[in-house]
Design a protein around this motif. Structure first.
Motif, PDB file in Angstrom:
ATOM      1  N   PHE A  44       0.822  -1.204   0.000  1.00 23.90           N
ATOM      2  CA  PHE A  44       0.000   0.000   0.000  1.00 23.90           C
ATOM      3  C   PHE A  44       0.859   1.258   0.000  1.00 23.90           C
ATOM      4  N   TYR A  45       1.838   1.313   0.908  1.00 24.45           N
ATOM      5  CA  TYR A  45       2.658   2.515   1.006  1.00 24.45           C
ATOM      6  C   TYR A  45       3.522   2.717  -0.237  1.00 24.45           C
ATOM      7  N   THR A  46       3.987   1.632  -0.827  1.00 26.02           N
ATOM      8  CA  THR A  46       4.741   1.749  -2.082  1.00 26.02           C
ATOM      9  C   THR A  46       3.843   2.297  -3.189  1.00 26.02           C
ATOM     10  N   LYS A  47       2.645   1.733  -3.300  1.00 31.26           N
ATOM     11  CA  LYS A  47       1.697   2.179  -4.325  1.00 31.26           C
ATOM     12  C   LYS A  47       1.258   3.616  -4.073  1.00 31.26           C
ATOM     13  N   TYR A  48       1.090   3.975  -2.806  1.00 30.38           N
ATOM     14  CA  TYR A  48       0.683   5.345  -2.445  1.00 30.38           C
ATOM     15  C   TYR A  48       1.684   6.363  -2.984  1.00 30.38           C
ATOM     16  N   HIS A  49       2.957   6.168  -2.691  1.00 26.04           N
ATOM     17  CA  HIS A  49       3.975   7.130  -3.123  1.00 26.04           C
ATOM     18  C   HIS A  49       4.158   7.114  -4.642  1.00 26.04           C
ATOM     19  N   ASP A  50       4.053   5.939  -5.250  1.00 24.80           N
ATOM     20  CA  ASP A  50       4.157   5.857  -6.712  1.00 24.80           C
ATOM     21  C   ASP A  50       3.000   6.596  -7.390  1.00 24.80           C
ATOM     22  N   THR A  51       1.819   6.510  -6.783  1.00 25.36           N
ATOM     23  CA  THR A  51       0.633   7.146  -7.361  1.00 25.36           C
ATOM     24  C   THR A  51       0.713   8.660  -7.262  1.00 25.36           C
ATOM     25  N   LEU A  52       1.228   9.175  -6.150  1.00 30.71           N
ATOM     26  CA  LEU A  52       1.400  10.630  -6.024  1.00 30.71           C
ATOM     27  C   LEU A  52       2.357  11.140  -7.110  1.00 30.71           C
ATOM     28  N   LYS A  53       3.418  10.387  -7.345  1.00 26.75           N
ATOM     29  CA  LYS A  53       4.376  10.766  -8.379  1.00 26.75           C
ATOM     30  C   LYS A  53       3.710  10.749  -9.754  1.00 26.75           C
ATOM     31  N   LEU A  54       2.890   9.726  -9.996  1.00 25.00           N
ATOM     32  CA  LEU A  54       2.170   9.617 -11.263  1.00 25.00           C
ATOM     33  C   LEU A  54       1.218  10.795 -11.467  1.00 25.00           C
ATOM     34  N   ALA A  55       0.591  11.237 -10.382  1.00 23.70           N
ATOM     35  CA  ALA A  55      -0.362  12.352 -10.469  1.00 23.70           C
ATOM     36  C   ALA A  55       0.333  13.702 -10.535  1.00 23.70           C
ATOM     37  N   GLY A  56       1.632  13.730 -10.263  1.00 21.26           N
ATOM     38  CA  GLY A  56       2.379  14.982 -10.319  1.00 21.26           C
ATOM     39  C   GLY A  56       2.165  15.881  -9.124  1.00 21.26           C
TER      40      GLY A  56
END
Length: 342
Positions: A266-278
Motif C-alpha cells: 500500500f505505502y509503495t503504491k501510495y507514493h508511486d501514485t502521487l508521483k504519477l499524479a504529479g
C-alpha cells in the motif's frame, strides 16, 4: 542453582533453604569493558517469589530507590492495557529506546542524562515525545512513593517537528488527483477517500464493505486509537459516494475488505501514485490534515470539524488545520463593513 529469565527480568539463586533475587540496576564502563551493577535480596521461600521480586524490585535492603524498569513493570501491567494498541506499541518502543537507563535508580538520574538518551535514541519529534511521556509516567510514580520530588522528564527538550508531516494537499493537487482517478488509476480513489473523510491509513486497512451504510452516508466499525474515533461514525458525502462504491466493486476480497493489499504494498503504491499524479510526496497522514484544513476554509463550525475528525478535544483538531498565505489574504479581504462584527 540459578534460574534466569528474559533480559532485564532478573534471576533467582537458591542459597540453603531460601531463594535470593538478583537484578541489574545499571552498568559502568571500566577498563574499556561494560560491568553490570547488580543488587540482591534474599530470604524468599520459593523461586517464584524471588523471580517476581527480581522482575519488579522496590527498594533493596540498603534503601536503594526503585529503578525506572521497576516502575515500568508496574505501569505496563496496570495502565498500559487501558490504552489503544497503537499507543501501547509506541510506548513499548519508547521503553526499548530508553533501555540504557531503565535499570538505574530513579533518584540517581539527572536531566542531562535523560536529555542525552532521548537525543541519541529518539531523533524524531513524535518518537521523542513518546519517550518523554513514558518517562513522565514513571517519574510520577516515583514521586507518589516519595523517592523523588521532581518530574525530571518535564525538562526534556524535544527535537523540532518536521513541518512536512503537517502539510495538506493544495487545491491544485486535489484537481490533479481527481484527473488521475478519472483516467482510470483507481488506486487514487483510496487517497481521495482518506482526504474527503479524514480516514486514517490504519482505518482504511480495516474497512469492510458491510461497515458502510449507504442510506446514512456513514461508516461504522473501523475507527482506531481513541474511544472517540472508535465510537463516532466516519461520514462521507454524496460526492465521494460513487468513488467509494467503485472501490468496493473493484475489491476481490473474500472477507469483504475494500482495500486488498498489505501495508508495504500500500505505502509503495501510495507514493508511486502521487508521483504519477504529479503532486508532492506527502505522507498518508497529510490526507487527514487536508480534510481539517478544507473544512476550516469552508467556514464550517469548529465543533462540526471536531466531530468529523472524531477528536475528543478541539485543541487536537487545531493541529490539523493549516491555511496557507493565499487563504489568509482571501479571508482578510473578504471582510467588509457589512461583515465586521460590531
Amino acid at each position: 542453582m540459578t534460574h534466569k529469565r528474559g533480559n532485564g527480568s532478573g534471576t533467582a539463586r537458591k542459597r540453603g533453604t531460601t531463594w535470593t533475587a538478583i537484578w541489574t540496576i545499571g552498568s559502568v564502563l571500566e577498563d574499556g569493558k561494560v560491568r553490570q551493577i547488580r543488587r540482591t535480596k534474599g530470604g524468599f521461600r520459593t523461586k517464584t517469589e524471588a523471580l517476581t521480586f527480581a522482575a519488579q524490585p522496590t527498594a533493596d535492603s540498603n534503601g536503594q530507590a526503585p529503578s525506572l524498569y521497576s516502575y515500568w513493570e508496574t505501569w505496563k501491567n496496570n495502565e498500559l492495557p487501558k490504552l489503544g494498541k497503537s499507543k501501547q506499541t509506541a510506548y513499548k518502543i519508547a521503553k526499548a529506546k530508553m533501555e540504557a537507563i531503565m535499570f538505574r535508580p530513579i533518584d540517581k538520574l539527572t536531566i542531562k542524562e535523560l536529555q542525552a538518551e532521548v537525543d541519541i535514541k529518539a531523533t524524531t519529534y513524535y518518537t521523542a515525545k513518546d519517550c518523554k511521556t513514558l518517562l513522565s509516567h514513571l517519574y510520577r510514580m516515583g514521586m507518589a512513593e516519595e523517592w523523588i520530588h521532581t518530574n525530571l522528564a518535564d525538562f526534556i527538550n524535544l527535537p523540532p517537528l518536521d513541518e512536512k508531516e503537517l502539510q495538506p494537499f493544495s487545491e491544485i493537487e486535489l484537481h490533479k488527483l481527481w484527473d488521475t482517478y478519472g483516467k482510470g488509476e483507481y488506486f487514487v480513489g483510496f487517497i481521495l477517500l482518506m482526504i474527503y473523510t479524514g480516514m486514517m491509513p490504519g482505518e482504511l486497512f480495516q474497512l469492510k464493505k458491510d461497515m458502510i451504510n449507504w442510506d446514512t452516508y456513514e461508516i461504522k466499525g473501523c475507527g482506531l486509537k481513541t474511544k472517540k474515533r472508535k465510537e463516532t461514525p466516519i461520514v462521507f458525502s454524496e460526492v465521494i459516494a460513487p468513488l467509494l462504491l467503485d472501490l468496493c466493486q473493484q475489491s476481490q476480497s473474500r472477507v469483504g475488505n475494500v482495500l486488498c493489499m498489505n501495508r508495504d504494498n500500500f505505502y509503495t503504491k501510495y507514493h508511486d501514485t502521487l508521483k504519477l499524479a504529479g503532486v508532492r510526496d506527502l505522507p498518508p497522514y497529510s490526507c487527514r490534515h487536508t480534510t481539517a484544513t478544507a473544512l476550516a476554509l469552508g467556514n464550517i463550525a469548529p465543533s462540526v470539524i471536531q466531530e468529523v475528525m472524531r477528536h475528543t478535544k478541539f485543541s487536537t483538531t487545531q493541529r490539523y488545520i493549516h491555511p496557507d498565505m493565499a487563504s489568509a489574504h482571501f479571508a482578510i479581504n473578504s471582510l467588509d463593513k457589512g461583515k465586521v462584527i460590531k
